[in-house]
Enzyme design. Sequence first.
Site, short mmCIF file in Angstrom:
data_model
loop_
_atom_site.label_atom_id
_atom_site.label_comp_id
_atom_site.label_asym_id
_atom_site.label_seq_id
_atom_site.Cartn_x
_atom_site.Cartn_y
_atom_site.Cartn_z
N GLU A 50 0.89 -1.19 -0.01
CA GLU A 50 0.22 -0.05 0.04
C GLU A 50 0.80 1.18 -0.10
OE1 GLU A 50 -3.48 -0.23 -0.34
OE2 GLU A 50 -3.49 1.88 -0.84
N SER A 51 0.74 2.01 -1.21
CA SER A 51 1.89 3.07 -1.24
C SER A 51 1.80 4.22 -0.18
CB SER A 51 1.60 3.68 -2.82
OG SER A 51 0.41 3.97 -2.90
N CYS A 81 3.88 -2.39 -8.71
CA CYS A 81 2.72 -2.14 -8.18
C CYS A 81 2.82 -0.72 -7.42
CB CYS A 81 1.90 -3.25 -7.56
SG CYS A 81 0.21 -3.04 -7.50
N HIS A 177 2.88 -7.94 -10.88
CA HIS A 177 3.51 -8.76 -9.86
C HIS A 177 4.30 -9.89 -10.47
CE1 HIS A 177 1.86 -6.58 -6.16
NE2 HIS A 177 0.82 -6.46 -6.88
N GLU A 179 6.60 -11.27 -9.11
CA GLU A 179 7.19 -12.26 -8.10
C GLU A 179 6.28 -13.39 -7.64
OE1 GLU A 179 5.86 -9.23 -7.85
OE2 GLU A 179 4.79 -9.35 -5.72
N1 GLN Z 1 -3.21 -0.11 -4.54
C1 GLN Z 1 -2.24 -0.04 -4.13
C2 GLN Z 1 -1.80 1.35 -4.03
O1 GLN Z 1 -2.27 2.20 -4.38
C3 GLN Z 1 -1.40 -0.88 -4.97
C4 GLN Z 1 -1.51 -2.37 -5.00
C5 GLN Z 1 -0.39 -3.45 -4.90
O2 GLN Z 1 0.84 -2.94 -4.46
N2 GLN Z 1 -0.71 -4.48 -5.05
O3 GLN Z 1 -0.93 1.51 -3.25
#
Ligand code: GLN
Length: 197
Positions: A50-51, A81, A177, A179
């Site tokens: 989650e950024s 992501c 992703h 990984e």
């Molecule tokens: N939705 C997340 C974000 O905005 C990113 C999701 C993820 O890294 N799988 O930070």
Amino acid sequence: MTPPRIGVFALQGDVREHLLALAAAGAQAAPVRRPAELAGVDGLVLPGGESTTMIKLARAFELLEPLRERIAEGLPVYGSCAGMILLADRVDAGGSPLEATLGGLDITVRRNAFGRQVDSFEEDLEVDGVAGAPVRAVFIRAPWVQEVGPAATPLATTAAGHVVAVRQGPLLATSFHPEVTGDIRVHEMFTRIVAGR
Ligand code: GLN
């Protein structure tokens, strides 16, 4: 040749999978949680997660400024992501806002861009720099690249026309992703970037 030392930002996100993929790609992989650990790596992976939380934790653990400095000095970084969001110079106002990013990549990202269509999906993609069969791209509440600035180069585009992988010199980012699939070719590409090959 000594394997490149590649850290994985390990305050939040899918750290273990990246460590395994990097090791399989021939790197010496280690988690990074402290400034001294960051100082010891030749490259860094910013995982999905989650950024907003990752930026807060980076600040709390006094990694925010050291990360920005090393990126400015040319540290190779691969963001997947949420990691792509952290590397972006700009976050699209139409997506959820973010107080700050690390920056470095001349792109505008849109957070949770696929969200209204589907939260998670998979698609086979041709990725520039990855030879052979298409990459099975797994998207989990993923961003897309809304705009690619002149300094960055798109590497992959979905069938619907959204840019989901970019490179700018030592910086690499994917909305998806790699990984989680067992296909280590994106990590191999990043390991080559870090090793300067
Ligand atoms: N939705 C997340 C974000 O905005 C990113 C999701 C993820 O890294 N799988 O930070």
